[in-house]
Design a protein around this motif. Structure first.
Motif, PDB file in Angstrom:
ATOM      1  N   ALA A 186       0.834  -1.200   0.000  1.00  0.00           N
ATOM      2  CA  ALA A 186       0.000   0.000   0.000  1.00  0.00           C
ATOM      3  C   ALA A 186       0.873   1.255   0.000  1.00  0.00           C
ATOM      4  N   GLU A 187       1.944   1.232   0.783  1.00  0.00           N
ATOM      5  CA  GLU A 187       2.839   2.397   0.807  1.00  0.00           C
ATOM      6  C   GLU A 187       3.478   2.630  -0.558  1.00  0.00           C
ATOM      7  N   LEU A 188       3.769   1.552  -1.283  1.00  0.00           N
ATOM      8  CA  LEU A 188       4.352   1.711  -2.620  1.00  0.00           C
ATOM      9  C   LEU A 188       3.344   2.321  -3.588  1.00  0.00           C
ATOM     10  N   TRP A 189       2.102   1.834  -3.557  1.00  0.00           N
ATOM     11  CA  TRP A 189       1.071   2.413  -4.428  1.00  0.00           C
ATOM     12  C   TRP A 189       0.794   3.864  -4.063  1.00  0.00           C
ATOM     13  N   LEU A 190       0.817   4.170  -2.774  1.00  0.00           N
ATOM     14  CA  LEU A 190       0.613   5.555  -2.340  1.00  0.00           C
ATOM     15  C   LEU A 190       1.771   6.445  -2.779  1.00  0.00           C
ATOM     16  N   LYS A 191       2.969   5.893  -2.786  1.00  0.00           N
ATOM     17  CA  LYS A 191       4.125   6.642  -3.289  1.00  0.00           C
ATOM     18  C   LYS A 191       3.918   7.011  -4.751  1.00  0.00           C
ATOM     19  N   LEU A 192       3.432   6.045  -5.531  1.00  0.00           N
ATOM     20  CA  LEU A 192       3.172   6.312  -6.947  1.00  0.00           C
ATOM     21  C   LEU A 192       2.032   7.322  -7.104  1.00  0.00           C
ATOM     22  N   ALA A 193       0.979   7.164  -6.287  1.00  0.00           N
ATOM     23  CA  ALA A 193      -0.169   8.066  -6.379  1.00  0.00           C
ATOM     24  C   ALA A 193       0.235   9.500  -6.072  1.00  0.00           C
ATOM     25  N   VAL A 229      -4.960  21.290 -18.411  1.00  0.00           N
ATOM     26  CA  VAL A 229      -6.074  20.580 -17.803  1.00  0.00           C
ATOM     27  C   VAL A 229      -6.108  19.107 -18.213  1.00  0.00           C
ATOM     28  N   GLY A 230      -5.915  18.833 -19.498  1.00  0.00           N
ATOM     29  CA  GLY A 230      -5.972  17.450 -19.973  1.00  0.00           C
ATOM     30  C   GLY A 230      -4.901  16.580 -19.345  1.00  0.00           C
ATOM     31  N   GLU A 231      -3.678  17.105 -19.267  1.00  0.00           N
ATOM     32  CA  GLU A 231      -2.583  16.350 -18.668  1.00  0.00           C
ATOM     33  C   GLU A 231      -2.842  16.092 -17.184  1.00  0.00           C
ATOM     34  N   ALA A 232      -3.416  17.098 -16.508  1.00  0.00           N
ATOM     35  CA  ALA A 232      -3.737  16.943 -15.093  1.00  0.00           C
ATOM     36  C   ALA A 232      -4.748  15.817 -14.888  1.00  0.00           C
ATOM     37  N   GLU A 233      -5.754  15.765 -15.736  1.00  0.00           N
ATOM     38  CA  GLU A 233      -6.778  14.719 -15.609  1.00  0.00           C
ATOM     39  C   GLU A 233      -6.186  13.326 -15.775  1.00  0.00           C
ATOM     40  N   LEU A 234      -5.297  13.153 -16.732  1.00  0.00           N
ATOM     41  CA  LEU A 234      -4.705  11.837 -16.971  1.00  0.00           C
ATOM     42  C   LEU A 234      -3.947  11.328 -15.746  1.00  0.00           C
ATOM     43  N   LEU A 235      -3.178  12.205 -15.112  1.00  0.00           N
ATOM     44  CA  LEU A 235      -2.431  11.781 -13.928  1.00  0.00           C
ATOM     45  C   LEU A 235      -3.356  11.526 -12.744  1.00  0.00           C
ATOM     46  N   LEU A 236      -4.431  12.294 -12.645  1.00  0.00           N
ATOM     47  CA  LEU A 236      -5.412  12.048 -11.589  1.00  0.00           C
ATOM     48  C   LEU A 236      -6.031  10.661 -11.737  1.00  0.00           C
ATOM     49  N   ARG A 237      -6.301  10.261 -12.975  1.00  0.00           N
ATOM     50  CA  ARG A 237      -6.890   8.940 -13.213  1.00  0.00           C
ATOM     51  C   ARG A 237      -5.937   7.840 -12.737  1.00  0.00           C
ATOM     52  N   ARG A 238      -4.660   8.036 -12.961  1.00  0.00           N
ATOM     53  CA  ARG A 238      -3.680   7.048 -12.495  1.00  0.00           C
ATOM     54  C   ARG A 238      -3.667   6.969 -10.966  1.00  0.00           C
ATOM     55  N   ALA A 239      -3.693   8.129 -10.322  1.00  0.00           N
ATOM     56  CA  ALA A 239      -3.701   8.143  -8.861  1.00  0.00           C
ATOM     57  C   ALA A 239      -4.940   7.444  -8.319  1.00  0.00           C
ATOM     58  N   CYS A 240      -6.076   7.668  -8.965  1.00  0.00           N
ATOM     59  CA  CYS A 240      -7.321   7.015  -8.548  1.00  0.00           C
ATOM     60  C   CYS A 240      -7.213   5.497  -8.657  1.00  0.00           C
ATOM     61  N   LEU A 241      -6.579   5.032  -9.711  1.00  0.00           N
ATOM     62  CA  LEU A 241      -6.417   3.594  -9.880  1.00  0.00           C
ATOM     63  C   LEU A 241      -5.544   3.015  -8.774  1.00  0.00           C
ATOM     64  N   GLY A 242      -4.487   3.733  -8.402  1.00  0.00           N
ATOM     65  CA  GLY A 242      -3.650   3.270  -7.301  1.00  0.00           C
ATOM     66  C   GLY A 242      -4.436   3.136  -6.014  1.00  0.00           C
ATOM     67  N   LEU A 243      -5.333   4.095  -5.744  1.00  0.00           N
ATOM     68  CA  LEU A 243      -6.152   4.031  -4.533  1.00  0.00           C
ATOM     69  C   LEU A 243      -7.147   2.884  -4.606  1.00  0.00           C
ATOM     70  N   ARG A 244      -7.648   2.600  -5.795  1.00  0.00           N
ATOM     71  CA  ARG A 244      -8.554   1.465  -5.935  1.00  0.00           C
ATOM     72  C   ARG A 244      -7.823   0.155  -5.621  1.00  0.00           C
ATOM     73  N   LEU A 245      -6.593   0.057  -6.065  1.00  0.00           N
ATOM     74  CA  LEU A 245      -5.829  -1.172  -5.838  1.00  0.00           C
ATOM     75  C   LEU A 245      -5.546  -1.398  -4.363  1.00  0.00           C
TER      76      LEU A 245
END
Length: 240
Positions: free
Chosen positions: A52-59, A75-91
């Motif tokens: 979890a700490e590793l995924w949070l580091k990536l997020a 704005v578009g670039e910001a959204e893409l990285l937010l989506r990645r962070a969200c996926l890390g939290l889901r995992l």
């Protein structure tokens, strides 16, 4: 036939480049060994939290990038990285299912070797909370510079970049709430509700954190739109 192992050429410890690049010798040595266990499920407990700490580091790395993009209007670039962070939290939320395998009596043993350790001390979560504060400030500043209100965003089409960004922030907020919900349910399942958890905090106090919003203006925008809809908040005709 198995493929031939090529000689390692990268610097570092390990007999293969796979081991050297990923530092698997160090990684797999970070867990307590059998001689240290008070119960074998300590291995599961440590791996779930360490991963979890590793995924949070990536997020939080992605959220730092998101902040940079927000401050420069990308704005578009910001959204893409937010989506990645969200996926890390889901995992990290999904992997809490592993801890549902802990039996209460087993975890009672494991708790004896945790010292005063608490999830509130997680560096990943501490930095994530800090990152969301910075993101909320940057997002508000962006809207001000564009002369747009949060409610105004939702009057646009879902394909609008600002709309998509706002929804990605809401998704991030929901992912945090989902983790908190799962964590609370897990804690009550294993140690009960009317007990003290780490830091002598009542377990039921965890439930109060679930409704906390990291981006309150985007949630308030929904209420505002509902209040000004023809039927209004309570489903009656709005006569204003």
């Amino acid at each position: 036939m198995p493929s031939k192992t090529l000689p390692a050429v990268l610097p570092g410890g390990g007999t293969t480049d796979y081991a050297r690049y990923l530092r698997t010798d160090d990684l797999l040595a970070l867990q307590r060994g059998p001689a240290e266990w008070v119960h074998p499920d300590e291995l599961m407990f440590q791996i779930v939290h360490q991963s979890a700490e590793l995924w949070l580091k990536l997020a939080r790395t992605h959220l730092a990038g998101t902040l940079t993009h927000l401050t420069t209007g990308r704005v578009g670039e910001a959204e893409l990285l937010l989506r990645r962070a969200c996926l890390g939290l889901r995992l990290i939320t999904d992997q809490l299912q592993m801890l549902r395998q802990l039996q209460p009596a087993q975890f009672a043993l494991i708790r004896t070797v945790l010292g005063n350790g608490s999830g509130f001390e997680s560096p990943g979560w501490q930095q994530l909370r800090s990152a969301t504060i910075d993101l909320d400030i940057a997002f508000t500043s962006l809207l001000t510079s564009l002369d747009v209100t949060p409610a105004g965003i939702y009057r646009e089409q879902p394909s609008d970049p600002l709309y998509r960004l706002a929804e990605a922030l809401v998704d991030l907020d929901e992912r945090i709430a989902s983790w908190r919900t799962e964590h609370y349910q897990l804690a009550t399942r294993i140690i009960g509700a009317d007990v003290l958890g780490t830091r002598d905090m009542p377990v039921n106090a965890l439930a109060t954190l679930i409704s906390h919003r990291r981006f309150p203006s985007l949630w308030q925008a929904r209420t505002e739109l509902t209040d000004h809809s023809p039927r209004g908040r309570h489903g009656h005709q709005d006569r204003r």
